[in-house]
Design an enzyme around this catalytic site. Structure first.
Site, PDB file in Angstrom:
ATOM      1  N   ASN A  10       0.866  -1.183   0.000  1.00  0.00           N
ATOM      2  CA  ASN A  10       0.000   0.000   0.000  1.00  0.00           C
ATOM      3  C   ASN A  10       0.899   1.229   0.000  1.00  0.00           C
ATOM      4  OD1 ASN A  10      -1.796   2.052   0.524  1.00  0.00           O
ATOM      5  ND2 ASN A  10      -2.328   1.347   2.602  1.00  0.00           N
ATOM      6  N   TRP A  11       0.949   1.898  -1.144  1.00  0.00           N
ATOM      7  CA  TRP A  11       1.826   3.076  -1.259  1.00  0.00           C
ATOM      8  C   TRP A  11       1.239   4.309  -0.585  1.00  0.00           C
ATOM      9  CZ3 TRP A  11       4.427   3.320  -6.804  1.00  0.00           C
ATOM     10  CH2 TRP A  11       5.331   2.245  -6.909  1.00  0.00           C
ATOM     11  N   LYS A  12      -0.022   4.243  -0.213  1.00  0.00           N
ATOM     12  CA  LYS A  12      -0.681   5.403   0.401  1.00  0.00           C
ATOM     13  C   LYS A  12      -0.516   6.626  -0.513  1.00  0.00           C
ATOM     14  CE  LYS A  12       0.017   3.170   4.789  1.00  0.00           C
ATOM     15  NZ  LYS A  12       0.201   3.256   6.226  1.00  0.00           N
ATOM     16  N   HIS A  99      -9.296   1.108   5.323  1.00  0.00           N
ATOM     17  CA  HIS A  99      -8.017   1.367   5.995  1.00  0.00           C
ATOM     18  C   HIS A  99      -8.237   2.366   7.133  1.00  0.00           C
ATOM     19  CE1 HIS A  99      -3.878   2.476   6.732  1.00  0.00           C
ATOM     20  NE2 HIS A  99      -3.522   1.420   6.044  1.00  0.00           N
ATOM     21  N   GLU A 101      -6.551   4.766   8.052  1.00  0.00           N
ATOM     22  CA  GLU A 101      -6.301   6.167   7.677  1.00  0.00           C
ATOM     23  C   GLU A 101      -7.523   6.773   6.993  1.00  0.00           C
ATOM     24  OE1 GLU A 101      -2.618   5.395   5.647  1.00  0.00           O
ATOM     25  OE2 GLU A 101      -1.687   4.910   7.578  1.00  0.00           O
ATOM     26  N   GLU A 169      -4.684  -4.712  10.895  1.00  0.00           N
ATOM     27  CA  GLU A 169      -3.669  -3.665  11.001  1.00  0.00           C
ATOM     28  C   GLU A 169      -3.888  -2.868  12.289  1.00  0.00           C
ATOM     29  OE1 GLU A 169      -1.955  -2.613   6.854  1.00  0.00           O
ATOM     30  OE2 GLU A 169      -3.698  -1.354   7.214  1.00  0.00           O
ATOM     31  N   GLY A 175       3.316   2.350  10.664  1.00  0.00           N
ATOM     32  CA  GLY A 175       4.320   3.398  10.486  1.00  0.00           C
ATOM     33  C   GLY A 175       5.107   3.736  11.740  1.00  0.00           C
ATOM     34  N   SER A 214       4.081  -2.050  10.121  1.00  0.00           N
ATOM     35  CA  SER A 214       5.537  -2.140  10.308  1.00  0.00           C
ATOM     36  C   SER A 214       6.126  -3.484   9.887  1.00  0.00           C
ATOM     37  CB  SER A 214       5.917  -1.808  11.752  1.00  0.00           C
ATOM     38  OG  SER A 214       5.548  -0.474  12.063  1.00  0.00           O
ATOM     39  N   GLY A 235       3.099  -1.219   4.123  1.00  0.00           N
ATOM     40  CA  GLY A 235       3.106   0.191   3.784  1.00  0.00           C
ATOM     41  C   GLY A 235       4.491   0.634   3.338  1.00  0.00           C
ATOM     42  N   GLY A 236       5.211   1.298   4.229  1.00  0.00           N
ATOM     43  CA  GLY A 236       6.493   1.922   3.896  1.00  0.00           C
ATOM     44  C   GLY A 236       7.467   1.027   3.143  1.00  0.00           C
TER      45      GLY A 236
HETATM   46  P1  13P Z   1       3.514   0.434   7.445  1.00  0.00           P
HETATM   47  O1  13P Z   1       3.960  -0.899   6.856  1.00  0.00           O
HETATM   48  O2  13P Z   1       4.218   1.606   6.876  1.00  0.00           O
HETATM   49  O3  13P Z   1       3.504   0.380   8.938  1.00  0.00           O
HETATM   50  O4  13P Z   1       1.970   0.617   6.982  1.00  0.00           O
HETATM   51  C1  13P Z   1       1.076  -0.419   7.167  1.00  0.00           C
HETATM   52  C2  13P Z   1      -0.186  -0.081   6.469  1.00  0.00           C
HETATM   53  O5  13P Z   1      -0.926   0.793   6.879  1.00  0.00           O
HETATM   54  C3  13P Z   1      -0.507  -0.830   5.238  1.00  0.00           C
HETATM   55  O6  13P Z   1      -1.810  -0.595   4.821  1.00  0.00           O
END
Ligand code: 13P
Length: 256
Positions: A10-12, A99, A101, A169, A175, A214, A235-236
Site C-alpha cells: 500500500n503506497w498510500k 483502511h 487512515e 492492522e 508506520g 511495520s 506500507g512503507g
Molecule cells: P507500514 O507498513 O508503513 O507500517 O503501513 C502499514 C499499512 O498501513 C498498510 O496498509
C-alpha cells in the site's frame, strides 16, 4: 485447502510518475525469481494517478495492481472520488477498503465500508478489508472485541476466498516500527478465522488473513510463521522494490 500467500503493498499518498520505476523493478524481480515466487499473490496498490500506468507495466507478470479506496456508487456526482468500476477499468484487480487512515481522515464508518466492499464485488474486484484496534483499545483488553465488531459490521454477505482478504492492522503498529507480539497477532487472526467460519462457513478456510503494521524484511518471516497469517499488507517497505521483494521471498519460503 492450503491458502496461497498474499503480499500486498500500500503506497498510500506516495509516488509521483518516476515511482513507476519501482513497479518495473518489482516486475523484473518477480521474473528473476520465476517459480520461487510463484506461490505468492503479489499486489501493489499505488495512488490512483499511477494506477493505469502501473497496470500496463505489470501486465503479463505475476504482479497485480490494486486501488486504495473506492466509492460505493458506480458513477455520479461525487467530486474527487473514484468508483470500483473505474479502478477495474484502469487495470486494478483488487482494492484496499476500510483502511484506518480512511476511517480517521474521512470518517468512514463500518456501514459505509460494507457498502464499498459490496461495490468492489459488483465491479469484479477483490476487497482487502482492513480492521484494527487503537492502542487504547488494546491496553484496555478490547482488541479482539473491537476487530470482531469491525468485521461483523463492515463485511457484507457474499464473501469468498476469491473476492475477499482481511487485513488486521493495529493502528498503533502502522508506520511506528512497533509490532504486536506474535501470539497477539495469532490471537486476532484465529478469532477472525472463527468469526469468518460463523459467517461464511467452509469458504472461510479460503480467505487470506493478512497482517499489516511495520512489516519489513527483517520481521516478515517470523510474522508469516504465526498461526493463521497468510501474508501481509505492507506500507512503507513496499515503496522500495528491494524490500518489497524480500518480503515476498519470506512469504514464499514460509508458505512453500
Ligand atoms: P507500514 O507498513 O508503513 O507500517 O503501513 C502499514 C499499512 O498501513 C498498510 O496498509
Amino acid at each position: 485447502m492450503a491458502r496461497r500467500a498474499m503480499v500486498a503493498g500500500n503506497w498510500k499518498m506516495n509516488g509521483k510518475r518516476q515511482a513507476q520505476g519501482v513497479i518495473e523493478q518489482v516486475v523484473a524481480g518477480l521474473a528473476d525469481r520465476g517459480e520461487k515466487a510463484a506461490g505468492v499473490d503479489c499486489i501493489l496498490c499505488p495512488p490512483s494517478t499511477l494506477l493505469a500506468g502501473a497496470a500496463e507495466r505489470a501486465a503479463g507478470s505475476p504482479l497485480t495492481i490494486g486501488g486504495q479506496d473506492a466509492h460505493a456508487e458506480p458513477s455520479g456526482a461525487h467530486t474527487g472520488d473514484i468508483s470500483a468500476e473505474m479502478l477495474a477499468d484502469a487495470g486494478a484487480q483488487c482494492v484496499i477498503l476500510g483502511h484506518s487512515e480512511r476511517r480517521a481522515d474521512h470518517g468512514e464508518t463500518d456501514a459505509y465500508i460494507s457498502a464499498k466492499v459490496a461495490a468492489a464485488w459488483r465491479a469484479g474486484l477483490t476487497a482487502i478489508l482492513c480492521l484494527g484496534e487503537t492502542e487504547a483499545q488494546r491496553d484496555d483488553g478490547d482488541a479482539v472485541e473491537t476487530v470482531l465488531a469491525q468485521l461483523d459490521n463492515s463485511l457484507p454477505e457474499g464473501g469468498t476466498g476469491a473476492n475477499l482478504a482481511v487485513a488486521y492492522e493495529p493502528i498503533w503498529a502502522i508506520g511506528t516500527g512497533r509490532t504486536p507480539l506474535l501470539h497477539e497477532i495469532s490471537e486476532i487472526h484465529s478469532a477472525l478465522r472463527d468469526a469468518l467460519i460463523a459467517r461464511i462457513g467452509s469458504e472461510a478456510g479460503n480467505v487470506r488473513l493478512l497482517y499489516g503494521g511495520s512489516v519489513k524484511p527483517s520481521n516478515a518471516a517470523e510474522i508469516f510463521a504465526a498461526d493463521n497469517v497468510d501474508g501481509a499488507l505492507v506500507g512503507g517497505a513496499s515503496l522500495k522494490a528491494e524490500d518489497f521483494l524480500a518480503i515476498i521471498d519470506a512469504a514464499a519460503a514460509t508458505h512453500a
